[in-house]
Design an enzyme around this catalytic site. Structure first.
Site, mmCIF file in Angstrom:
data_model
loop_
_atom_site.group_PDB
_atom_site.id
_atom_site.type_symbol
_atom_site.label_atom_id
_atom_site.label_comp_id
_atom_site.label_asym_id
_atom_site.label_seq_id
_atom_site.Cartn_x
_atom_site.Cartn_y
_atom_site.Cartn_z
ATOM 1 C CG HIS A 16 -1.896 -1.096 1.310
ATOM 2 N ND1 HIS A 16 -2.060 -1.890 2.414
ATOM 3 C CD2 HIS A 16 -2.793 -1.557 0.390
ATOM 4 C CE1 HIS A 16 -3.017 -2.784 2.181
ATOM 5 N NE2 HIS A 16 -3.473 -2.604 0.958
ATOM 6 C CE LYS A 40 -12.485 -8.178 4.220
ATOM 7 N NZ LYS A 40 -11.891 -7.340 3.183
ATOM 8 N NE ARG A 90 -1.954 -7.683 -4.663
ATOM 9 C CZ ARG A 90 -2.786 -8.154 -3.750
ATOM 10 N NH1 ARG A 90 -2.372 -8.314 -2.518
ATOM 11 N NH2 ARG A 90 -4.024 -8.469 -4.043
ATOM 12 C CB SER A 128 -4.178 -6.999 4.217
ATOM 13 O OG SER A 128 -3.795 -5.715 3.814
HETATM 14 O O1 PNS Z 1 -8.512 -3.399 -0.170
HETATM 15 P P1 PNS Z 1 -9.717 -4.008 -0.817
HETATM 16 O O2 PNS Z 1 -10.487 -4.798 0.196
HETATM 17 O O3 PNS Z 1 -9.370 -4.791 -2.053
HETATM 18 O O4 PNS Z 1 -10.661 -2.784 -1.291
HETATM 19 C C1 PNS Z 1 -11.882 -3.022 -1.953
HETATM 20 C C2 PNS Z 1 -12.724 -1.729 -2.070
HETATM 21 C C3 PNS Z 1 -12.816 -1.037 -0.730
HETATM 22 C C4 PNS Z 1 -12.072 -0.789 -3.059
HETATM 23 C C5 PNS Z 1 -14.122 -2.147 -2.606
HETATM 24 O O5 PNS Z 1 -14.577 -3.239 -1.874
HETATM 25 C C6 PNS Z 1 -15.146 -1.016 -2.513
HETATM 26 O O6 PNS Z 1 -15.051 -0.034 -3.203
HETATM 27 N N1 PNS Z 1 -16.119 -1.178 -1.594
HETATM 28 C C7 PNS Z 1 -17.148 -0.205 -1.345
HETATM 29 C C8 PNS Z 1 -18.521 -0.731 -1.780
HETATM 30 C C9 PNS Z 1 -18.708 -0.528 -3.266
HETATM 31 O O7 PNS Z 1 -18.692 0.552 -3.798
HETATM 32 N N2 PNS Z 1 -18.893 -1.653 -3.971
HETATM 33 C C10 PNS Z 1 -19.151 -1.605 -5.380
HETATM 34 C C11 PNS Z 1 -17.911 -1.890 -6.185
HETATM 35 S S1 PNS Z 1 -18.475 -3.025 -7.363
#
Ligand code: PNS
Length: 160
Positions: A16, A40, A90, A128
């Site tokens: 990150h 979660k 990545r 993570s």
């Molecule tokens: O670090 P991560 O867990 O890969 O991040 C994922 C994240 C936070 C970018 C994604 O889950 C997100 O944007 N969640 C918010 C809910 C949302 O908007 N979902 C629709 C996307 S299809």
């Protein structure tokens, strides 16, 4: 330019940090948006994650903002008045998921754009999830997370 870097950051890793440092070469102001996902099971709660990220990124001063968000990312983008999101890639295995969420987000918010930053090779295997697993089993993650995060992980999972 202002951009949002969203994620779970549970915990914030050197992967990150790599993305933040690359993004700051391109954008002036970065909002680190920490997803507050109550469904979660997280290792660190918001009151731990946010100050840790602040501490790690303190040298960037007011170029960085760290806050929690819940609900849709596109709604948060609207609230923060920016349509630019930063994500790290990545490996090829990240692409399908990132592509799907990008397309869905753009469907909901046509102005939505994502800037992807490729991880450096030494960070390309860090996640993570892997960090949590190794730390919880007493393994060393000193080279994969910032010092403050390592300290917090050692408080939670002391090494024998
Ligand atoms: O670090 P991560 O867990 O890969 O991040 C994922 C994240 C936070 C970018 C994604 O889950 C997100 O944007 N969640 C918010 C809910 C949302 O908007 N979902 C629709 C996307 S299809």
């Amino acid at each position: 330019m202002r951009a949002i870097y969203p994620g779970s950051f549970d915990p914030f890793t050197n992967g990150h940090l790599d993305v933040v440092e690359r993004a700051l070469k391109v954008v002036n102001h970065l909002i680190i948006a920490v997803l507050n996902n109550t469904s979660k099971k997280n290792l660190l709660n918001m009151d731990q994650r946010i100050p840790l990220i602040h501490e790690v990124l303190s040298k960037y001063g007011d170029r960085i903002e760290v806050e929690s968000f819940s609900g849709l990312l596109v709604d948060y983008c609207n609230k923060k008045k920016t349509n630019v999101v930063i994500r790290g890639l990545r490996a090829v295995s990240d692409f399908d998921y990132e592509h799907a969420i990008f397309l869905m987000n753009r469907k909901m918010y046509p102005e939505f754009e994502t800037l992807f930053f490729m991880s450096s090779s030494e960070n390309s295997f860090i996640s993570s999830t892997i960090i949590k697993e190794v730390a919880s089993l007493g393994g060393k993650v000193t080279d994969q997370v910032p010092e403050a995060v390592n300290k917090k992980l050692l408080e939670i999972y002391p090494r024998k």
